[in-house]
Design a protein around this motif. Structure first.
Motif, short mmCIF file in Angstrom:
data_model
loop_
_atom_site.label_atom_id
_atom_site.label_comp_id
_atom_site.label_asym_id
_atom_site.label_seq_id
_atom_site.Cartn_x
_atom_site.Cartn_y
_atom_site.Cartn_z
N GLY A 1 10.15 56.76 -14.13
CA GLY A 1 10.66 56.01 -12.97
C GLY A 1 9.97 56.45 -11.69
O GLY A 1 9.76 55.64 -10.77
N LEU A 2 9.57 57.73 -11.63
CA LEU A 2 8.91 58.23 -10.43
C LEU A 2 7.58 57.52 -10.18
O LEU A 2 7.17 57.34 -9.03
N ALA B 1 17.31 53.64 -2.44
CA ALA B 1 16.42 52.61 -1.89
C ALA B 1 15.09 52.64 -2.63
O ALA B 1 14.53 51.58 -2.97
N ALA B 2 14.60 53.84 -2.92
CA ALA B 2 13.32 53.97 -3.64
C ALA B 2 13.47 53.41 -5.06
O ALA B 2 12.55 52.78 -5.60
N GLY B 3 14.65 53.59 -5.67
CA GLY B 3 14.88 53.07 -7.02
C GLY B 3 14.92 51.55 -7.02
O GLY B 3 14.35 50.91 -7.92
N GLY C 1 12.67 56.62 -19.24
CA GLY C 1 12.40 55.39 -18.49
C GLY C 1 13.22 54.22 -19.01
O GLY C 1 14.40 54.37 -19.33
N ARG C 2 12.57 53.05 -19.07
CA ARG C 2 13.25 51.85 -19.56
C ARG C 2 12.60 51.29 -20.81
O ARG C 2 13.24 50.62 -21.61
N ASP C 3 11.27 51.54 -20.92
CA ASP C 3 10.49 50.92 -22.01
C ASP C 3 9.72 51.96 -22.81
O ASP C 3 8.69 51.63 -23.41
#
Ligand code: DC
Length: 211
Positions: A32-33, A76-78, A112-114
């Motif tokens: 995510g970063l 906000a960054a997310g 992460g997501r994927d």
């Protein structure tokens, strides 16, 4: 060995990934970063987050050494990351770095997501971490309160629901449970209990959850 951890915002996957990596002596990447840093740099250059050309150019020139920025950790960054993450070319530009990272010895944990579906489809263990939106919002809300930030719980919950919808609803590499992923619901689990449960899942899958 590769351990893939996916899940929605505030599910506890980041903390879990870090704890598992420490426990196993593995490398750890919070993917995510990468998306957060792309969004930060697009905004810094004065472009809109959905500016395709700017986002892709930024992702292609991203220096993964520059992820140690406290501002990247905020909501906000997310949210901004979730917007640039919709762009297929941005995702493609970040793929090789993630895959190279995952192949390090003695092993790696990526969250992460994927990760289990796209980045490391051959991961040795895939865990999809979930928790109810309400519990995730409560966790985020408690973090904000501890930092003295006055945000309403309802706003935090709405934000989490909107982010889930954006991440799961995009056409490119949406957040999804890989068919061979193990589910870990942390709704009623402390961080410690979630860690123990994850170690148990890994042990059952590969037989040796420790060094
Ligand atoms: O895990 P996180 O909250 O730091 O991620 C921020 C955003 O980045 C998330 O809402 C969607 C995007 N992201 C992604 O699309 N794929 C990943 N592997 C990790 C994050």
């Amino acid at each position: 060995m590769i351990i893939a951890i996916d899940g929605p915002a505030a599910s506890g996957k980041g903390t879990l990934a870090k704890r598992l990596a420490e426990h196993l002596g593995f490398h750890c990447l919070d993917t995510g970063l990468l998306y957060r840093a792309v969004a930060r740099d697009v905004a810094r250059r004065g472009f809109r987050l959905d500016d395709l050309w700017a986002a892709v150019a930024t992702a292609r020139s991203l220096d993964p050494a520059e992820l140690e920025d406290a501002d990247l950790r905020g909501t906000a960054a997310g949210d901004a990351a979730s917007i640039v993450a919709r762009i297929a070319e941005v995702r493609a530009a970040l793929l090789a770095y993630q895959r190279d990272f995952s192949r390090q010895e003695p092993g790696s944990v990526l969250d992460g997501r994927d990760i289990g579906t796209v980045v490391c489809p051959d991961a040795d263990v895939k865990i999809f971490v979930t928790a109810s939106p309400e519990v995730r919002a409560k966790r985020r809300f408690a973090e904000f309160e501890a930092r003295g930030m006055g945000v309403a719980y309802e706003t935090v919950l709405a934000d989490i629901i909107a982010r889930d919808a954006r991440d799961a609803g995009r056409p490119n590499a949406p957040m999804a449970v890989a068919p061979d992923a193990l589910l870990l619901d942390t709704t009623n689990l402390s961080i410690e209990a979630a860690f123990d449960a994850a170690v148990g899942l890994i042990k059952r899958k590969i037989g040796h959850p420790g060094r």
